[in-house]
Design a protein around this motif. Structure first.
Motif, PDB file in Angstrom:
ATOM      1  N   PRO A 125     -34.984  -1.794  39.109  1.00 19.62           N
ATOM      2  CA  PRO A 125     -35.042  -3.227  38.840  1.00 19.62           C
ATOM      3  C   PRO A 125     -34.286  -3.655  37.581  1.00 19.62           C
ATOM      4  O   PRO A 125     -33.726  -4.750  37.540  1.00 19.62           O
ATOM      5  CB  PRO A 125     -36.544  -3.495  38.710  1.00 19.62           C
ATOM      6  N   TRP A 216     -30.663  -9.283  42.596  1.00 17.71           N
ATOM      7  CA  TRP A 216     -31.768  -9.413  43.549  1.00 17.71           C
ATOM      8  C   TRP A 216     -31.333 -10.113  44.829  1.00 17.71           C
ATOM      9  O   TRP A 216     -31.793  -9.759  45.930  1.00 17.71           O
ATOM     10  CB  TRP A 216     -32.946 -10.139  42.907  1.00 17.71           C
ATOM     11  N   ILE A 259     -40.135  -4.487  42.799  1.00 21.61           N
ATOM     12  CA  ILE A 259     -39.345  -4.517  44.029  1.00 21.61           C
ATOM     13  C   ILE A 259     -40.126  -5.194  45.152  1.00 21.61           C
ATOM     14  O   ILE A 259     -39.577  -6.026  45.895  1.00 21.61           O
ATOM     15  CB  ILE A 259     -38.942  -3.083  44.439  1.00 21.61           C
TER      16      ILE A 259
END
Length: 351
Positions: A125, A216, A259
């Motif tokens: 991430p 993302w 996530i």
């Protein structure tokens, strides 16, 4: 290329020439193997590229998948526990990618789709939200910009290096010496030294992550593709064994939670960053099991054997390596023969 990689390349060629993969394969080959990949992108010739081992071309990926399909079934990572419970069947291959690079979606995905191969992408991430850094690439870029490498560190972990870095050969030597000395110490020292070199040479680590890693939105688009599964790879890509239990646990749990929140999926699989013996061991394997990860993968080299059914959080992988982009290398790796010596005949390497 280093002497080590030249020797390995000759070894792969010798295995092919002597057909050792045929007569030793039945003893060396496991039930299957898990491939490790990072970058897939067209080759850009450059004299100094110490991290080129982490990249292969789309054409080589296509060739490797075609070769493996002759003798192996391609399976999703999550199918491995069931395959190990089955007494018979063809050997299997699971394909995994680490970190979350843009080229995985641009160049690897079309090849994998063409072959109908499922694959798992292990996401960090901190790369997706641009809060973590690709320190190994920053180190390469910093040395590329230097004519002379000077490093002086005091305190409890002293380090002193003064090396020429004018030619590509000198740069490769300087990188190799500094990299492995940093890897041998704490991660705090490693990241501090790389940060200082990056600042000194004007390397923008955040820009590098932005350029190379999926954000993302990109990950959401990719995660919706058929055959793609997403796993966790910690928050910031630390070598977990070098950190406290609390830090390691937080990196594991928070990466999965982040996530799942961002992508709206369940995350059941985990990859240990760096993944060698110095980065992940029994403590980390137990933590991954406690966290509920059904499968967790290392970078310890080897095939998957029936005995791994009791060690699903310590699975080895086989690197599809940029230094060995040949059919002979693929056949040798698939045979398991190179790992007979590496693992001294043992099926398990989990300590």
């Amino acid at each position: 290329m280093s002497i080590r990689y030249s020797v390995l390349r000759m070894g792969f060629a010798m295995i092919a020439a002597t057909q050792a993969n045929r007569w030793l394969g039945p003893f060396a080959r496991g039930r299957g193997l898990i491939l490790t990949l990072h970058h897939v992108r067209p080759r850009v010739p450059r004299d100094f590229a110490p991290n080129a081992i982490l990249e292969i071309t789309p054409d080589f990926l296509d060739q490797a998948l075609h070769t493996l399909a002759r003798s192996h079934d391609f399976v999703a990572l999550g199918d491995i526990p069931q395959r190990l419970r089955e007494p018979d069947g063809r050997p299997f291959v699971a394909v995994t990618f680490d970190d979350g690079y843009r080229d995985n979606a641009e160049f690897a995905l079309p090849v994998l789709q063409r072959h109908g191969v499922p694959w798992t992408l292990f996401v960090t991430p901190g790369f997706a939200d641009r809060s973590a850094q690709l320190w190994w690439l920053e180190l390469e870029e910093a040395i590329r910009r230097l004519d002379h490498l000077e490093v002086e560190v005091g305190g409890s972990e002293p380090l002193s290096l003064s090396l020429p870095a004018r030619s590509a050969t000198e740069k490769a030597t300087a990188f190799d010496q500094l990299y492995w000395q940093l890897r041998a110490g704490t991660e705090e020292r490693l990241r501090a030294v790389v940060a200082e070199l990056a600042q000194r040479t004007g390397v923008d680590g955040i820009e590098m992550v932005e350029r190379l890693c999926l954000d993302w939105d990109g990950l959401r688009a990719l995660s919706g593709k058929a055959g793609v599964s997403i796993g966790a790879h910690t928050m910031t890509h630390p070598m977990l064994a070098k950190h406290s239990r609390e830090t390691a646990r937080a990196e594991m749990y928070q990466s999965r939670e982040t996530i799942e929140r961002e992508l709206g999926i369940d995350v059941r699989h985990f990859a240990y960053p760096v993944g060698d013996r110095g980065s992940a061991g029994p403590r980390e394997f137990d933590m991954a099991a406690e966290a509920g990860f059904e499968v967790a993968v290392t970078t310890r080299p080897g095939h998957i054997f029936a005995e791994h059914a009791g060690h699903l959080q310590a699975l080895p992988r086989v690197s599809l390596n940029g230094a060995f982009q040949t059919g002979a290398a693929v056949q040798a790796l698939a045979s398991g023969v190179p790992f007979l010596l590496w693992n001294r005949g043992r099926h398990l390497n989990v300590n």
